[in-house]
Each structure stands twice: as structure tokens, then as C-alpha cells.
Scaffold this motif. Sequence first.
Motif, short mmCIF file in Angstrom:
data_model
loop_
_atom_site.label_atom_id
_atom_site.label_comp_id
_atom_site.label_asym_id
_atom_site.label_seq_id
_atom_site.Cartn_x
_atom_site.Cartn_y
_atom_site.Cartn_z
N ARG A 1 0.86 -1.18 0.00
CA ARG A 1 0.00 0.00 0.00
C ARG A 1 0.89 1.23 0.00
O ARG A 1 1.64 1.46 0.93
CB ARG A 1 -0.91 -0.01 1.23
CG ARG A 1 -1.87 -1.18 1.28
CD ARG A 1 -2.81 -1.06 2.45
NE ARG A 1 -3.68 -2.23 2.56
CZ ARG A 1 -4.62 -2.36 3.47
NH1 ARG A 1 -4.81 -1.41 4.37
NH2 ARG A 1 -5.37 -3.45 3.50
N CYS B 1 -7.27 0.84 -5.66
CA CYS B 1 -7.93 -0.19 -4.84
C CYS B 1 -6.93 -0.89 -3.93
O CYS B 1 -7.23 -1.18 -2.76
CB CYS B 1 -8.61 -1.22 -5.76
SG CYS B 1 -10.05 -0.58 -6.64
N THR B 2 -5.72 -1.14 -4.45
CA THR B 2 -4.69 -1.79 -3.64
C THR B 2 -4.23 -0.89 -2.50
O THR B 2 -4.11 -1.33 -1.35
CB THR B 2 -3.47 -2.14 -4.53
OG1 THR B 2 -3.88 -3.04 -5.56
CG2 THR B 2 -2.37 -2.80 -3.70
N SER B 3 -4.01 0.38 -2.80
CA SER B 3 -3.53 1.32 -1.78
C SER B 3 -4.56 1.56 -0.69
O SER B 3 -4.21 1.79 0.47
CB SER B 3 -3.15 2.64 -2.44
OG SER B 3 -2.10 2.46 -3.35
N LEU B 4 -5.85 1.52 -1.06
CA LEU B 4 -6.91 1.73 -0.08
C LEU B 4 -7.33 0.44 0.62
O LEU B 4 -8.20 0.45 1.49
CB LEU B 4 -8.13 2.37 -0.76
CG LEU B 4 -7.91 3.76 -1.37
CD1 LEU B 4 -9.19 4.25 -2.04
CD2 LEU B 4 -7.43 4.75 -0.33
N GLY B 5 -6.73 -0.69 0.20
CA GLY B 5 -7.06 -1.97 0.82
C GLY B 5 -8.43 -2.48 0.42
O GLY B 5 -9.03 -3.30 1.12
N PHE B 6 -8.93 -2.01 -0.72
CA PHE B 6 -10.25 -2.43 -1.19
C PHE B 6 -10.18 -3.86 -1.72
O PHE B 6 -9.33 -4.18 -2.55
CB PHE B 6 -10.75 -1.48 -2.29
CG PHE B 6 -12.08 -1.86 -2.86
CD1 PHE B 6 -13.25 -1.58 -2.17
CD2 PHE B 6 -12.16 -2.51 -4.08
CE1 PHE B 6 -14.48 -1.92 -2.69
CE2 PHE B 6 -13.40 -2.86 -4.62
CZ PHE B 6 -14.56 -2.57 -3.92
N THR B 7 -11.06 -4.72 -1.24
CA THR B 7 -11.06 -6.12 -1.68
C THR B 7 -12.23 -6.38 -2.62
O THR B 7 -13.24 -5.68 -2.59
CB THR B 7 -11.16 -7.08 -0.48
OG1 THR B 7 -12.38 -6.83 0.23
CG2 THR B 7 -9.97 -6.90 0.45
N ASN C 1 -12.49 -13.19 -1.21
CA ASN C 1 -12.17 -11.79 -1.45
C ASN C 1 -10.67 -11.57 -1.29
O ASN C 1 -10.02 -12.23 -0.47
CB ASN C 1 -12.92 -10.87 -0.49
CG ASN C 1 -14.41 -10.85 -0.75
OD1 ASN C 1 -14.85 -11.07 -1.89
ND2 ASN C 1 -15.20 -10.60 0.27
N VAL D 1 -7.29 -8.40 -2.18
CA VAL D 1 -6.82 -7.15 -2.78
C VAL D 1 -6.30 -7.50 -4.16
O VAL D 1 -5.41 -8.33 -4.31
CB VAL D 1 -5.71 -6.50 -1.93
CG1 VAL D 1 -5.17 -5.25 -2.63
CG2 VAL D 1 -6.25 -6.14 -0.55
N THR E 1 -4.49 -7.71 -7.66
CA THR E 1 -3.27 -7.37 -8.41
C THR E 1 -3.22 -8.27 -9.63
O THR E 1 -3.94 -9.27 -9.72
CB THR E 1 -1.99 -7.61 -7.57
OG1 THR E 1 -1.78 -9.03 -7.42
CG2 THR E 1 -2.08 -6.96 -6.21
#
Length: 322
Positions: A37, A99-105, A189, A191, A193
Motif C-alpha cells: 500500500r 484499490c490496492t492502496s486503499l485496501g479495497f477487496t 475476497n 486485494v 493485483t
Amino acid sequence: MSLERKFISFILFKEISTLCFRKMADNSSIVGGFAPRYPTYRLIIIQILVTIFLCINMLLIGTFFKTESFHTSARYLLFALMLMSDSFLLFMSDIMVVCTSLGFTMQVFVCVIFSTTVLLYNMVTPITLVAMTLERYAAICMPLRHAELCSTRSTVHCILIIHGISSVPCIIILSVFFASASLSIYKQNMVCTVNVFILYTWHNHLRSAVSQFFFLMMCIVICFSYYKIMKVANAASGESKKSTLRGLKTVILHAFQLLLCLIQLWCPFIEAATLEIDLNLFASVRYANYVIFFLASRCLSPLIYGLRDETFFLALKKFYRS
């Protein structure tokens, strides 16, 4: 952060990675690689760069659509394809970075769709560069057949072939992934990539081998075209020689753009080596690779290509003033 806290964080990460690897061996959990992140300031820098590069690409795309003479030229049709695929890839990759930086799954099957699209259009640009090189080869080495080989109809067929060839690595990677993954994985679910397809170490080796094989074939085509054009340049004289030398410089530019795309294949190996050294170093190297070899290369090379073409540059100035 003190040295002791960094060491504890690194040990915890190694233990989590080991646990995930054991689950991966049982095929009960997705391991898509470690997704760092980015700090807020780095994420903001990425958003600024993506916005600037997309605006530049949109300016070039707008110039193409506003100039009717470009719509029947194979050279400019392929250039527009490269611009649009790069812009779409920038947009999709930026969504994944945010999405990765915000931890969105998201569910794995949704991530697979996103990642497949990114992998597909990541291959479209280098293959389009090869097609543009072959167009210059036909224009210089086979001038009498250039109009026939590079007609609008042939170019449309070429664009379809480019997408077909670009989908081959995706089909191979997806086939291996679907054969290796259990059905329960798709309901989980994670994150997201582009490494979602890597369940085992050999998956990464396979993806690297397929990509490097394709790039080897593309390098051979570009070197062949360069050799043939250089022979024509040595035999030409006067205005014909100047035109041929311009074509030779264009092929060199395509080779440089292809090199930037090729460097992206080596980035995961560099990142894997830094991950063994330090977690913060890994995040910094991955961030630098993304900005330099992904973002910048997707915009600067098309911009240089558009500006050095006199016809396109004049159309760009006209479009900008209007």
C-alpha cells in the motif's frame, strides 16, 4: 520507525508469507503476490501523473479523429490504436493501484476479469509497434505494393489480428490458472493485483517464459526490418535517401519503445530480489518501476512519435488552436 520495529515487521511479513504459501500448496487460498500500500503522497503523485498522461493521450487521440486524412492511413490508424490501448491500460491499472492502496477487496472472479483485461492490453502496444514497423518496411522496401498491403481494409484486419495475437498469452495463463485453482477460490475476497494468476512458483515462470518468447519474436521482426531498410538507405540517394533515413529512425524509436516494454518483464525479478532484503525497499522499487517503466513509457514514447511526425504535428497545432 526504529530499526527494531522494522525488523519485527519484516519477520511478521515473512511468517505471513510462509503461512500463505502453505495454504497455496493446498489450493485453498489465493496468493497473488504481495501488494504494497503506497503512502498517500505517492498515491497522489501517481494520480497527477496519470491525469497528465491521459490528457496528453486524449489530445493526440482528438487530433487523430479531427483529421480525416488520418482515417485512411495505416500508419496513423495503428498509432491511434496504440494511443487508445495505452490510455485504457493507464486507466485500468490506476483503478487497481487505488484499490490496492486503499485496501479495497473484491471477489477473485472480478479480479480475474480486471487482470485479464490489463494483461491483454499490456501486449497490444508492443505488437502494434511491430505492426507499425512492418508498415514502414512495406513503405520503404516495397513501395509499389504499399498501397495494397496497407489499405484501410487491410489495416482493420491487422488490428483484429493484433488483438488475436495479444490474447494468446492471456489464454495460456488463464488456462493454467483455471486448471490449477479450485472452485472455492472464486468466492474469496482479495486485494486485486495482476499477480492473481500466480498460484505456484512455476506459474510465474510460465508467464515470464511466454512473455519473453513473444518479445523475442518481436525483436527479431524489428531487427529484420531495420536491416532491410538500412540496405535500401545505403543504396538510395537524394530525397529518397532522406525519406529512407527517416523511416530508419522511426524503426529505432519503435525498438526503444519495445525495450521499455521489455524492461517491464524484468521488473518482477528485481522486485523479488529486493523483497528478500527489505520491505520498504521493495515498496520503493515497485513504485519507481511503475512510474518509470509503466506510466512514463505509455505516454512519452507516443508523444515523441506524434511530435516528430511533421504531418501529425501540424494537425496537432491546428487542433490545439481550435
